[in-house]
Structures are given as C-alpha cells and as structure tokens.
Design a protein around this motif. Structure first.
Motif, PDB file in Angstrom:
ATOM      1  N   UNK A 185     -25.008   1.822   3.871  1.00 45.90           N
ATOM      2  CA  UNK A 185     -26.340   1.280   3.601  1.00 45.90           C
ATOM      3  C   UNK A 185     -27.160   1.411   4.869  1.00 45.90           C
ATOM      4  N   UNK A 186     -28.463   1.495   4.705  1.00 45.46           N
ATOM      5  CA  UNK A 186     -29.366   1.644   5.843  1.00 45.46           C
ATOM      6  C   UNK A 186     -30.672   0.936   5.511  1.00 45.46           C
ATOM      7  N   UNK A 241     -28.787  -6.672   6.986  1.00 43.30           N
ATOM      8  CA  UNK A 241     -27.358  -6.457   7.180  1.00 43.30           C
ATOM      9  C   UNK A 241     -26.998  -5.117   6.557  1.00 43.30           C
ATOM     10  N   UNK A 242     -26.433  -4.233   7.352  1.00 45.26           N
ATOM     11  CA  UNK A 242     -26.052  -2.918   6.852  1.00 45.26           C
ATOM     12  C   UNK A 242     -24.591  -2.635   7.193  1.00 45.26           C
ATOM     13  N   UNK A 244     -27.362  11.975   7.210  1.00 46.58           N
ATOM     14  CA  UNK A 244     -27.140  10.746   6.473  1.00 46.58           C
ATOM     15  C   UNK A 244     -27.360   9.524   7.344  1.00 46.58           C
ATOM     16  N   UNK A 245     -27.158   8.353   6.747  1.00 55.10           N
ATOM     17  CA  UNK A 245     -27.517   7.083   7.379  1.00 55.10           C
ATOM     18  C   UNK A 245     -26.743   6.837   8.671  1.00 55.10           C
ATOM     19  N   UNK A 246     -27.426   6.201   9.632  1.00 54.81           N
ATOM     20  CA  UNK A 246     -26.808   5.829  10.897  1.00 54.81           C
ATOM     21  C   UNK A 246     -27.229   4.451  11.349  1.00 54.81           C
ATOM     22  N   UNK A 302     -29.098   3.002  -0.055  1.00 52.53           N
ATOM     23  CA  UNK A 302     -27.673   2.898  -0.363  1.00 52.53           C
ATOM     24  C   UNK A 302     -27.196   4.284  -0.780  1.00 52.53           C
ATOM     25  N   UNK A 303     -26.161   4.756  -0.120  1.00 53.02           N
ATOM     26  CA  UNK A 303     -25.767   6.126  -0.412  1.00 53.02           C
ATOM     27  C   UNK A 303     -24.306   6.413  -0.169  1.00 53.02           C
TER      28      UNK A 303
END
Length: 803
Positions: free
Chosen positions: A559-560, A537-538, A205-207, A593-594
């Motif tokens: 978010x990423x 911006x995340x 997943x997002x980082x 977005x997850x």
C-alpha cells in the motif's frame, strides 16, 4: 635494556598489525564484505567483515592465499605481496555482476535477487555509453520509464501509469520532492547532472514504507560520484574531461570532474555546462507538429513572422550549469562523514507547448517561459558500518537543506501586461536509518524521518510600455508550510539461499498550514486559511523464491499514499485556456493498493527472460475537477473569464500492466536485449470510467550490442504504439494543439519508431570516443502528451579524457 624491550614490543605490535588486511574495490575504493579467504589446502578459512577487513595471522608467510567473492574477480597472493601493497588488496568487479547490489530497497546494501519488487539498475559504464543529455533521457533509455516533455528544457517521467508528484526522486538518499511538486508535468529532474551520477536505481511500484508520501508509482534513486580515499600515505588523483556536440540542437556541452584522496580524507569537484539551441524535429511525420510561424517583439511591438524552417521549434533552446562539491572523511575504518554540495541553474527557458496555442487566427502568447530553475542542496551524513550495539549493526544519519527557485513569465499577444509569478521553497530533512542482524537468517531495518517545507510565492504584473510593476495574485499562498514526520521498520528473513521474505510498515503524519489573506483580495474565497493534519499507515510484504538455478518467482503486495501538498491545497493557475484552478481546504490523502508478480528464467546466462505483471487501485484520488467559489463557477483571472476548478478527492482509478524483458547472449561479444511495456487504466469521472492521463502508450526498445576489446556498438530501435482519440484522457483531448489530427479531425497520439546507432571506442586507457546517430530515418514524432517534438536525425559526438 629498556630501549631494547621497547623496540621488541614495537616490532611485536607491528607484526600483529601486519596480519590485518583490507579488501576494497579497484577504482571505486570501497570496502568489500564477505570475501572468502583461504589457502590451497582449504584447511584455513576466514571472511572479511562489513568494513572489508580480515586477519591473516593463521596463514603462513610462504603459502598462497586465495581471495574469492561472487561479484569480483578472484585473485591469489602471498603475504609478501600483500605487505608490499601496504596490506590493501584490490579486487576487480565482474562486468556481468555490476548491477547486482542495490541500496534503494532499504537504504542499505542488498542483493537485487532478494528484493520482491522489480528494481532497474543503471551502472556508471552504461551511463557513460548512452551519454544522455539530461537525467530524464537517462531514465528513458532503460525502456521502463516513459518521458513526457512540454518543452526542450524538461522531462517528466511516467512509471506504471503514474507521474509527477506520485513518483519520488531521491539524490544520494535525500528526498527531492517538495511541497509544490505538482500533478501536472514536472521538469525538476533535469536539475540532476547525468555527468555526476555514478549509478541509478528505479524501483517500479510503490515505495512508501521506506520513502513515505509520493512514492506511489515508483522511486527514482540517483547516487552521485563519491570521493575516493587512497587508503595509504600517497595521494590518489583522478580527473575526467568530456566535450560533446549534438547536431539536432547544436548542443555544446563541457564537463570536468576531479578528485584527490588521501588516507583519511578525499575531495571531489564536478562542473558541467550545456548550451542548447532551438531543437529541430524530423522530416517524416504529422504536419500538425510543424512550427509555421512565431511571435517576435521589437520595441515592445509584437509581430507574427513566418518560420523559414518550420521543422525548427522556435524558441526552445536554453543553457544550464551544474556544480557539485563533495568531501569524505574516514577517521576510523567503520566510520564515514560525508558532505555534499549541489547547485544547478538554467537560463530562462521557453514553455514551448504554451507558445504554439492559438486564439482564433493568431498565436495566443507573445511570451511564455520559465525563469531560471535553480536547485541547491547541502547534504551531510554520518555512516557507521559496524557496531557491537544491541540496537544496530550499522546506521546512517543524514541532515539536508534544499532550496528550490522557479518562476513563470507570460504575456498575451499584443498585450502590454506581463504576468510574473515567482516561487521559492526552503526544505529541511532529517533521516536516521538502522540495520540490525537479528540472526544469520534475519535482518531488521528501521528508521525515522522528518521533512519541513516553507514556501515563498509572489505575483506581479508589469506594464512593458510604462515599465510599471504592481502586485497580483500569487501562484501559492505566501508563507505556507508543509511537514512530515514518520517512523518505519522492515524485516528480511532468508532461511535458505533460495527463499527470501520481506515485509515492512510505516506510519506517517503530515500537516500543513496556508493563509489565503493576500490572495483573497483577488479571489474572495469563503475561507482565509487551511490546515491539514493527516496520518497514514502503509505496509508491504513480498517473497523472492528460486526453486532451482533457472527459475525465480517474485510476489509483492503493498500500500502507498500521497498526502495533499501545498500545490494541491493552495495553487492558483490557468490549467488550460479558459480555466483556472483555485485553492481547496477539504483534502485528504489518496491511497494506492497494489500487487505484482514476477517470473524470471535464466538459462545459464545465455537466455534470460523476465516477466512482470501488476495491478494498482487508487482510492480518494486527488484530481482536478470543476468547482465553485461562493456559488460561482466562473471568475476573472489575468483579465479573462475562466471556468473554476480545484484539486479534489473525487476519483478512483484502476491501473494494470505487463512488462517483458529479454536478453540473449549469443557469445561473449554479441547479445540481444529487448524491453516491452503494456499499460492500461481507467479512472472515475462523474460516475463514468475514462482513460487516465498518465497511462502511457505501449512502448519498448530492442538492442543488438556487439563489443570486442576497446570497441562497442549498439544498433537499436525505440517504438511506441498509438493512442487513439477514444483512448485519450479528457484533459488531454482539451490540449488538442499538441496532438496530431486523425481522419475525423480529432486529436490523437500516433505510433512511431526510431532506428539508432551508438558506438564507443577506447583509443587508449585515457581517451574514449563516443559517436551516436539517433533517429536515422528522420521520423517526426512526439512522445505521448508532449508539447515539443523530439529530435530529428541527430549526430552526437563526445570525447572523454581521463587523467
């Protein structure tokens, strides 16, 4: 009298100093914080600080002192024993807890249980046991990462429906993704030597909060072996030598690493060499995968010859050399200076999927190969593990330089013109990361990052008959640059041992410049340069909650983003037969977005069940679509009339999936593990929803592992479901030459399975033998989207000698 006083004071000082001890990990020689130290009556208690240091002046000389830590084997000592070992105490790690501490979530050590995201850890013992040929194969063995291969010398990871430049690779905390990482299948991960890797962490997943652009689908963090200090006056020396042979590719591999450490300085050297011949596929499977013929060139004359063994994929072999040198210097207990030098290079290696294409009845290409893929990195960092500063308790500063070199050489069958395109990237990065304990319940992490890329790219055509060279269009705009500046912060709040809340924000500014003057001689673009200035911006927020000893919940939202790089903005290449991708100056970042939800059941470490589900929405997705130049939809590229395409913000995507993991410990010696991944997703293509290219088929593995004393055996199966013609992305349907054909003559990706056996035997503490028999039933298969078939029945033998 003065002399007597001097010696009395010296003796007194030494007696005080002797009360201070340092607790470190046995073998790894790294300090252990929060070790509980107490006496048998438990009326005296202290703990080690972040440097593993504690003072024992409250304990008597004769009493037993206990040292206890959740991740290590507890021991009992008295002061006489401690002094005999120079006030250094070694604790052994518990095997079952080796993977509980992770770095990748914040760049500082945290318990894996505290992280809201799912992180997969691979320890050094696991790496040694699975004995992977490349780092791509290392990731594949987790059962959470899917690997695509366009050629034998490669491996492109897919994680949760994302791939290539939507995944981030780091080596010892340094970002490896550069400005020409492409959206197509990417092979750079093979530059990381698996023999040099100490442990690996895969963030699913997002980082983006910690790592910025590209960390959309996941982060693959490789941590290489570290020099080990002796922490005493004598020298600590250790050496490992490994030899390996694999039958399916006639692989011959050798590795040597050695380290020696003194009290304050240590050195580590590592070298590996791989030689792979052409890879042989399995016996039972689709006939479309066979290699019935290939092109040979003698005296510049091309001929198509019959392949005497159609299961041998000619040509596919290559060689590789990996070098690493590290130096560690600790002038003080809480300060460490580290230098790492890394270099890897391959031989020329064939792009096998391009060599099996046909034009009419003849093979399309006489030559298509990559020139040597070279990677060099110099990484210097300073770490301070404790401080009385109001701004931080610990910090890490890293400065790195990387150089990437790659090239592509191709020539059509019976053509005199060889196309040569060469690229190089100089990449500079600077990171400062800080950790501050705001209270006993709250930790604060923050940092800054700057990355700069400079691209060199040239194109030439060579007449192989006259041996003349003349310039042509380059793959990228020569002299382009890409840079990123960012600031981030995250907070961890742990009000009690059962509940953790973590949240973070990052602001990133990305800019790039590219000039197309040189390539405009061939393309006649309506613009001569391109500039991008974009901010992003995340954020992320998540919880980890363990209401009881059995159950754990994890919930995370994030978010990423991925900013357009030079590959997106300025690349020129033949994406597929009859199509060419051209530059596009009108690009913006894409956003994801997850959220994910995890549930874990642990029944006294006897049965462990792990469930995860996730959903990601990708907006303004950067995808390849048909395009126009000066009103034209076709141009001449490399002598062929080609359809014009470009990378565009032209899509939205929806990706979702479910992951299931299981571990059953029947006894201390026997356990069963299984991992299964189900993934789905669609993207918008001209107002129609179509399958996404990098959504892998459902896949998984099951292992039955038995270990006793010095022997370990693993019987396991890998399996992969079918992707039918209707489930293939449009871009995959266009590459029908890499797929099997269904009953209607349409391309599809068949299901497959393999049965495998892996064993390891420690002959003595210094010699270990590993023997694997892979694909026992000799299946002929390809992982999804791969141009080259996987190995058939494959016997792998490896011998490790430790000194």
């Amino acid at each position: 009298m003065k002399i007597t006083v001097f010696f009395y004071m010296l003796s007194f000082s030494l007696s005080l100093w002797s009360q201070e001890v340092k607790v470190i990990v046995k073998i790894a020689n790294t300090p252990i914080s929060n070790v509980a130290i107490y006496n048998s009556e438990q009326n005296i208690y202290t703990i080690t600080n972040i440097n593993g240091i504690a003072n024992l002046d409250r304990f008597s000389d004769t009493e037993d002192i206990y040292f206890e830590h959740i991740l290590h084997v507890n021991i009992k000592l008295n002061k006489q024993q401690i002094r005999a070992n120079n006030n250094v105490i070694y604790l052994e790690q518990k095997v079952e807890d080796l993977e509980e501490i992770v770095l990748s979530a914040s760049k500082f050590e945290q318990s894996k249980k505290d992280i809201p995201q799912k992180i997969v850890s691979i320890s050094s013992r696991t790496i040694e046991f699975i004995n992977p040929q490349t780092s791509a194969d290392l990731l594949e063995n987790t059962g959470n990462v899917y690997i695509q291969k366009s050629q034998f010398g490669g491996g492109s990871p897919m994680i949760r429906g994302f791939s290539t430049n939507r995944l981030l690779i780091t080596v010892d905390g340094v970002r490896m993704n550069n400005a020409i990482f492409r959206g197509g299948n990417l092979q750079n991960i093979i530059s990381i030597d698996p023999f040099s890797v100490q442990n690996t962490e895969i963030t699913l997943g997002a980082g983006s909060v910690i790592y910025g652009s590209d960390a959309v689908g996941g982060v693959m963090s490789f941590y290489t072996k570290q020099p080990k200090l002796s922490y005493k006056d004598s020298i600590a020396f250790k050496a490992d030598a490994i030899g390996r042979y694999a039958s399916a590719s006639d692989e011959k591999t050798g590795h040597l690493d050695f380290s020696f450490g003194m009290k304050k300085i240590a050195f580590l050297s590592s070298i590996s060499f791989n030689a792979f011949n052409d890879l042989r596929m399995g016996k039972y499977g689709p006939k479309e995968y066979l290699r019935p013929e290939y092109v040979t060139t003698i005296n510049n004359v091309d001929s198509i010859v019959e392949n005497k063994d159609p299961r041998t994929q000619v040509p596919s072999g290559y060689n590789q050399i990996n070098l690493m040198q590290k130096i560690k210097y600790e002038p003080y207990d809480n300060l460490s200076l580290d230098l790492g030098l890394y270099y890897t290079t391959t031989s020329d290696y064939p792009r096998y999927d391009r060599l099996i294409r046909y034009r009419g009845d003849n093979l399309r290409s006489a030559e298509w190969y990559y020139g040597p893929q070279r990677w060099f990195m110099a990484n210097a960092n300073i770490s301070r593990l404790s401080s009385r500063s109001n701004l931080y308790d610990s910090f890490k500063v890293s400065v790195a330089y990387q150089n990437f070199q790659e090239s592509r050489i191709d020539r059509d069958y019976q053509s005199e013109i060889r196309n040569i395109r060469e690229e190089a990237v100089d990449m500079y990065s600077f990171n400062m990361d800080f950790e501050k304990n705001l209270s006993t319940k709250t930790e604060f992490f923050y940092g800054v990052e700057y990355v700069y890329n400079y691209i060199k790219s040239v194109g030439n055509e060579k007449n192989i008959t006259s041996n003349t060279l003349f310039p042509t269009i380059s793959r990228y705009p020569n002299g382009a640059n890409w840079q990123s500046a960012a600031i981030y912060s995250s907070i961890k709040y742990k009000p009690n041992p059962r509940f953790v809340f973590q949240s973070g924000l990052r602001f990133n500014h990305v800019s790039s410049k590219a000039s197309f003057k040189e390539n405009n001689v061939y393309l006649n673009l309506p613009f001569e340069s391109s500039k991008i200035n974009a901010g992003a911006l995340t954020g992320t927020a998540g919880i980890s909650w363990s209401p009881n000893a059995i159950l754990q919940w994890k919930l995370n939202a994030s978010s990423a983003f991925r900013a357009p790089n030079i590959d997106d903005i300025g690349k020129v290449f033949d994406s597929e037969p009859g199509s060419v991708v051209v530059p596009n100056e009108n690009l913006r970042p894409e956003y994801a977005y997850g959220g994910e939800l995890g549930l874990k059941f642990n029944f006294s470490n006897k049965v462990i069940l792990d469930f995860s589900t996730y959903y990601t929405y990708l907006d303004n997705a950067l995808v390849r679509r048909d395009y126009m130049i000066n009103g034209e939809t076709e141009i001449i590229y490399d002598g062929e009339l080609s359809n014009v395409q470009a990378i565009q913000n032209a899509s939205k995507a929806w990706i979702y999936g479910f992951e299931f993991g299981m571990e059953i410990n029947f006894s201390e010696h026997l356990k069963l593990t299984s991992q299964y991944n189900a993934i789905g997703g669609t993207e918008e293509d001209h107002d129609i929803e179509v399958p996404i290219r990098h959504v892998a088929p459902n896949f998984g593995n099951t292992h039955l592992i038995w270990s006793f004393n010095n022997f370990k055996i693993d019987v396991f199966a890998n399996y992969n479901q079918e992707l039918s013609f209707n489930q293939l992305a449009p871009s995959e349907i266009e590459k029908d030459y890499i797929y099997a054909l269904d009953e209607n003559g349409n391309p599809y990706s068949p299901s497959w399975y393999t049965l495998n056996l892996r064993t390891q035997y420690s002959i003595n503490p210094s010699i270990t033998l590993t023997a694997n028999l892979e694909n026992i039933t000799n299946q002929r298969y390809k992982t999804y989207s791969s141009g080259i078939a996987a190995a058939g029945r494959n016997l792998i033998l490896a011998l490790k000698v430790e000194l």
